[in-house]
Design a protein around this motif. Structure first.
Motif, PDB file in Angstrom:
ATOM      1  N   UNK A 100       0.654  -1.288   0.338  1.00 41.09           N
ATOM      2  CA  UNK A 100       0.096  -0.017   0.617  1.00 41.09           C
ATOM      3  C   UNK A 100       0.836   0.755   0.398  1.00 41.09           C
ATOM      4  N   UNK A 101       2.223   1.180   0.691  1.00 38.88           N
ATOM      5  CA  UNK A 101       3.060   2.222   1.078  1.00 38.88           C
ATOM      6  C   UNK A 101       3.506   2.953  -0.968  1.00 38.88           C
ATOM      7  N   UNK A 102       3.746   2.320  -1.941  1.00 35.44           N
ATOM      8  CA  UNK A 102       4.219   1.843  -2.397  1.00 35.44           C
ATOM      9  C   UNK A 102       3.711   2.958  -3.444  1.00 35.44           C
ATOM     10  N   UNK A 103       3.658   4.043  -3.565  1.00 34.37           N
ATOM     11  CA  UNK A 103       3.005   4.655  -5.132  1.00 34.37           C
ATOM     12  C   UNK A 103       3.484   3.931  -6.001  1.00 34.37           C
ATOM     13  N   UNK A 104       4.125   3.141  -6.662  1.00 30.75           N
ATOM     14  CA  UNK A 104       4.063   2.969  -8.196  1.00 30.75           C
ATOM     15  C   UNK A 104       3.495   1.127  -8.379  1.00 30.75           C
ATOM     16  N   UNK A 105       3.596   0.228  -7.385  1.00 30.22           N
ATOM     17  CA  UNK A 105       2.202  -0.440  -7.352  1.00 30.22           C
ATOM     18  C   UNK A 105       0.793  -0.393  -7.665  1.00 30.22           C
ATOM     19  N   UNK A 106       0.912  -1.623  -8.925  1.00 27.53           N
ATOM     20  CA  UNK A 106      -0.674  -1.398  -9.002  1.00 27.53           C
ATOM     21  C   UNK A 106      -1.060  -2.172  -8.343  1.00 27.53           C
ATOM     22  N   UNK A 107      -2.097  -3.590  -8.388  1.00 23.23           N
ATOM     23  CA  UNK A 107      -2.726  -4.597  -7.928  1.00 23.23           C
ATOM     24  C   UNK A 107      -3.803  -5.151  -9.062  1.00 23.23           C
ATOM     25  N   UNK A 108      -3.774  -6.046  -9.677  1.00 20.27           N
ATOM     26  CA  UNK A 108      -4.984  -6.074 -10.902  1.00 20.27           C
ATOM     27  C   UNK A 108      -5.943  -7.643 -10.188  1.00 20.27           C
ATOM     28  N   UNK A 109      -6.842  -7.618 -10.497  1.00 21.87           N
ATOM     29  CA  UNK A 109      -7.705  -8.821 -10.021  1.00 21.87           C
ATOM     30  C   UNK A 109      -7.908  -9.534 -11.158  1.00 21.87           C
ATOM     31  N   UNK A 110      -8.044 -10.756 -11.245  1.00 19.64           N
ATOM     32  CA  UNK A 110      -8.955 -12.052 -12.284  1.00 19.64           C
ATOM     33  C   UNK A 110      -9.500 -12.488 -12.072  1.00 19.64           C
TER      34      UNK A 110
END
Length: 147
Positions: free
Chosen positions: A97-107
């Protein structure tokens, strides 16, 4: 008894003259119908869904870190291909959560239960993740093309 003839009085003028006034009752009826339709449609037009859209600007990095959450038909979760449970998912989401460059994708699998998908989304929301993408919705882009 004798029959009596009934005499109708003759009109005073031999020519019937048109009325000088207009019948406005139908106009009032149409106006009231339009007013009711407007009153009923205003709440629908002002209904808003709050949505945070990405703002234009320079990205912070060239390639963001993307983590994929898979939900299969049996309801099993996987983080980047490795099976995990809900508690582990919470801890991993809190870590990224703290990393602004991280994206979560859900499939989600098409046969997965919606209740399990909704529970997973609730875990993601409670963890404070703001960058979330949905994978697999491309198959529905031509959903109504056959009509």
């Amino acid at each position: 008894m004798s029959a009596r003839a009934i005499a109708f009085p003759r009109p005073r003028t031999p020519d019937y003259e048109p009325f000088a006034s207009m019948n406005i009752t139908p106009l009032i009826d149409v106006m009231l119908v339009l007013l009711v339709m407007m009153i009923l449609s205003i709440p629908m037009m002002t209904h808003k869904v709050p949505l945070d859209l990405p703002q234009p600007g320079k990205p912070t990095s060239d390639r963001p870190v993307i983590h994929l959450i898979d939900l299969d038909a049996a309801g099993t979760l996987a983080w980047d291909g490795a099976p995990i449970d809900a508690a582990t998912l919470q801890s991993r989401l809190a870590a990224v959560r703290s990393d602004p460059d991280t994206e979560i994708q859900i499939r989600a699998d098409a046969a997965a239960r919606y209740e399990r998908f909704d529970q997973t989304l609730a875990v993601i929301e409670r963890s404070g993740i703001t960058k979330l993408g949905f994978i697999g919705n491309e198959r529905f882009k031509d959903f109504d093309a056959g009509k």
